[in-house]
Design a protein around this motif. Sequence first.
Motif, mmCIF file in Angstrom:
data_model
loop_
_atom_site.group_PDB
_atom_site.id
_atom_site.type_symbol
_atom_site.label_atom_id
_atom_site.label_comp_id
_atom_site.label_asym_id
_atom_site.label_seq_id
_atom_site.Cartn_x
_atom_site.Cartn_y
_atom_site.Cartn_z
ATOM 1 N N THR A 42 4.841 -23.516 -11.224
ATOM 2 C CA THR A 42 3.446 -23.281 -11.623
ATOM 3 C C THR A 42 2.566 -23.086 -10.399
ATOM 4 N N GLN A 43 2.782 -23.945 -9.388
ATOM 5 C CA GLN A 43 1.991 -23.831 -8.165
ATOM 6 C C GLN A 43 2.197 -22.466 -7.512
ATOM 7 N N SER A 44 3.462 -22.011 -7.468
ATOM 8 C CA SER A 44 3.713 -20.742 -6.782
ATOM 9 C C SER A 44 3.207 -19.557 -7.596
ATOM 10 N N ASP A 45 3.157 -19.712 -8.958
ATOM 11 C CA ASP A 45 2.561 -18.658 -9.782
ATOM 12 C C ASP A 45 1.112 -18.419 -9.391
ATOM 13 N N ILE A 46 0.410 -19.516 -9.056
ATOM 14 C CA ILE A 46 -1.007 -19.391 -8.693
ATOM 15 C C ILE A 46 -1.144 -18.821 -7.280
ATOM 16 N N LEU A 47 -0.350 -19.382 -6.354
ATOM 17 C CA LEU A 47 -0.491 -18.993 -4.943
ATOM 18 C C LEU A 47 0.059 -17.592 -4.676
ATOM 19 N N GLU A 48 0.904 -17.107 -5.603
ATOM 20 C CA GLU A 48 1.571 -15.816 -5.424
ATOM 21 C C GLU A 48 0.575 -14.688 -5.176
ATOM 22 N N TYR A 49 -0.589 -14.754 -5.838
ATOM 23 C CA TYR A 49 -1.549 -13.660 -5.752
ATOM 24 C C TYR A 49 -2.042 -13.428 -4.332
ATOM 25 N N PHE A 50 -2.009 -14.486 -3.517
ATOM 26 C CA PHE A 50 -2.523 -14.333 -2.159
ATOM 27 C C PHE A 50 -1.558 -13.575 -1.256
ATOM 28 N N SER A 51 -0.261 -13.503 -1.655
ATOM 29 C CA SER A 51 0.697 -12.841 -0.774
ATOM 30 C C SER A 51 1.179 -11.517 -1.352
ATOM 31 N N LEU A 52 0.559 -11.078 -2.463
ATOM 32 C CA LEU A 52 1.050 -9.862 -3.133
ATOM 33 C C LEU A 52 1.054 -8.643 -2.215
ATOM 34 N N ALA A 53 0.015 -8.485 -1.396
ATOM 35 C CA ALA A 53 -0.087 -7.303 -0.551
ATOM 36 C C ALA A 53 1.098 -7.204 0.399
ATOM 37 N N SER A 54 1.410 -8.323 1.077
ATOM 38 C CA SER A 54 2.508 -8.257 2.050
ATOM 39 C C SER A 54 3.856 -8.114 1.346
ATOM 40 N N VAL A 55 3.987 -8.724 0.144
ATOM 41 C CA VAL A 55 5.240 -8.572 -0.607
ATOM 42 C C VAL A 55 5.450 -7.107 -0.980
ATOM 43 N N ASN A 56 4.380 -6.464 -1.467
ATOM 44 C CA ASN A 56 4.485 -5.056 -1.841
ATOM 45 C C ASN A 56 4.862 -4.182 -0.657
ATOM 46 N N LYS A 57 4.244 -4.467 0.474
ATOM 47 C CA LYS A 57 4.509 -3.682 1.676
ATOM 48 C C LYS A 57 5.991 -3.800 2.051
ATOM 49 N N GLY A 58 6.507 -5.029 2.025
ATOM 50 C CA GLY A 58 7.910 -5.250 2.347
ATOM 51 C C GLY A 58 8.833 -4.504 1.402
ATOM 52 N N LEU A 59 8.494 -4.519 0.097
ATOM 53 C CA LEU A 59 9.339 -3.855 -0.896
ATOM 54 C C LEU A 59 9.341 -2.343 -0.694
ATOM 55 N N VAL A 60 8.154 -1.784 -0.386
ATOM 56 C CA VAL A 60 8.078 -0.339 -0.163
ATOM 57 C C VAL A 60 8.919 0.059 1.037
ATOM 58 N N GLU A 61 8.851 -0.739 2.107
ATOM 59 C CA GLU A 61 9.647 -0.424 3.300
ATOM 60 C C GLU A 61 11.139 -0.494 2.984
ATOM 61 N N LYS A 62 11.533 -1.534 2.231
ATOM 62 C CA LYS A 62 12.940 -1.682 1.865
ATOM 63 C C LYS A 62 13.390 -0.498 1.002
ATOM 64 N N ASN A 63 12.505 -0.087 0.056
ATOM 65 C CA ASN A 63 12.826 1.056 -0.802
ATOM 66 C C ASN A 63 13.042 2.315 0.013
ATOM 67 N N ALA A 64 12.190 2.522 1.029
ATOM 68 C CA ALA A 64 12.312 3.714 1.858
ATOM 69 C C ALA A 64 13.662 3.733 2.565
ATOM 70 N N VAL A 65 14.074 2.574 3.087
ATOM 71 C CA VAL A 65 15.371 2.492 3.764
ATOM 72 C C VAL A 65 16.494 2.800 2.795
ATOM 73 N N LEU A 66 16.403 2.224 1.574
ATOM 74 C CA LEU A 66 17.466 2.427 0.580
ATOM 75 C C LEU A 66 17.529 3.883 0.148
ATOM 76 N N LEU A 67 16.353 4.536 0.000
ATOM 77 C CA LEU A 67 16.331 5.948 -0.405
ATOM 78 C C LEU A 67 17.014 6.834 0.633
ATOM 79 N N THR A 68 16.733 6.568 1.908
ATOM 80 C CA THR A 68 17.385 7.335 2.970
ATOM 81 C C THR A 68 18.890 7.157 2.902
#
Lengths: 277, 173
Positions: A53-79
């Motif tokens: 429950t605590q991490s569900d609340i705190l998750e919103y503060f790190s969404l931007a960096s999580v998304n950035k990491g996922l996009v970078e990983k996706n780019a590597v996988l696509l290549t």
Amino acid sequence: MQRIFLFLYKIRAFLLFVALEAVAIWLIASNNSQQGSAIFNSSNQIVGNVLSTQSDILEYFSLASVNKGLVEKNAVLLTELESLRRPADSAYIALDSALEANFSFRGAKVINNSLNLTQNHLTINKGSNHGIKPGMGVFNEEGVVGRVKDVSRNYATIISLLHSELLISSKITTNDVFGSTKWDGGDPGFAKLMYVPRHVVVKEGDLVVTSGYNAVFPAGIPIGAVTEVKPGTDTNYLDITIKLSTDFSRISYVYLVENLQQAELDSLYQSSGLPND
Amino acid sequence: MTSIRIISLAVAGILYFLAQVLILKNLVLFGVAFCFLYLMFIILLPMEVKTIPSLLISFVLGLGVDMFYDTMGIHTSALLAVGFVRSRWLRMLVSSGTFDEDMQPTVVNMGLQWFLSYSLPLVLIHHVVFFYVESLGTGLFFDSLQKIIASVIFVTIMSIIVQLLFYRRRRGI
């Protein structure tokens, strides 16, 4: 006889103290074994619910960096996917089944983390209901994170790479020399690469990845880069410091890897009398 | 102790516990200064609480904190040491009859100097046990020492602030 009872009654507080300390020491000892009980740690149901429950609340503060990491990983996988795609008029021959993929991957969210103690653990929101087993390897898009320790039905605890007792079988990419990565308990950004013989030439900036030898991790998952090479006090091995590629203060999602041939490997090791990992 | 007093103490204990595992767990200054504020609950129990009840409370509170820290037994053993010496240490510093037995040994009741001489040794015992047991077998003597000193200072300052904000002065005697 009465005197003994009177004496025992007089020191009852001390006796209670000793008894409770004994329980605490027993808990410390049983927690340090690789397979502890899952009742008394953060993978138990109540603690897990609170943390998730605590991490569900705190998750919103790190969404931007999580998304950035996922996009970078996706780019590597696509290549990578592009380079694997077969041209239209090519022939394909299936090789031996030993070369087929024998790792399966799962994702999970980290709900609890620590990095400043000398024995750090993480907790994730997946457990035996989701196919998580003790001993599975854990990594994220940056690099190695740790190994699964205890599993309850919906949660699991992970021994972090930042744990003074975890060894990861690793190799240096430039010269394929093997060693073991171990955290020395100091700065959470750096670890030691051990058992690299003195005759090997190691340069600063050389990449260190998993070797794939202990069958927990597939080969080639990043661990870090060499920052310092010293002769060290040991007569046989170099003293190598590596900068860990994983930023442990910002882990939010991880991947778990299971070796599908682990059982076969284990029975082979057992029958030949070799210690595993 | 009246039952209202016991209930308010229990609520305070639960608040200390929740604050510790949900907020203060993630608060580590410069990687060395930990904030183990929960141990102030044991230190600030009313003066009349004897060794056996304080040991039992320490055990339960320590186990709860351990579950969230994944340090099974380490917080418990450190907190038990505090719970064991607390009552004796208090008897040495306060001659009986000078204070109301129901009173809590806080900054607002006893003054800053008395509080520091009472709480610093107890906090130090807890931190020495915790950090040395935690780093057992790693040979990090001076790293642990650094953590102990930084954490003792941090916890003491935090606890004085908390006491000035949330603890009322007791009138009478």
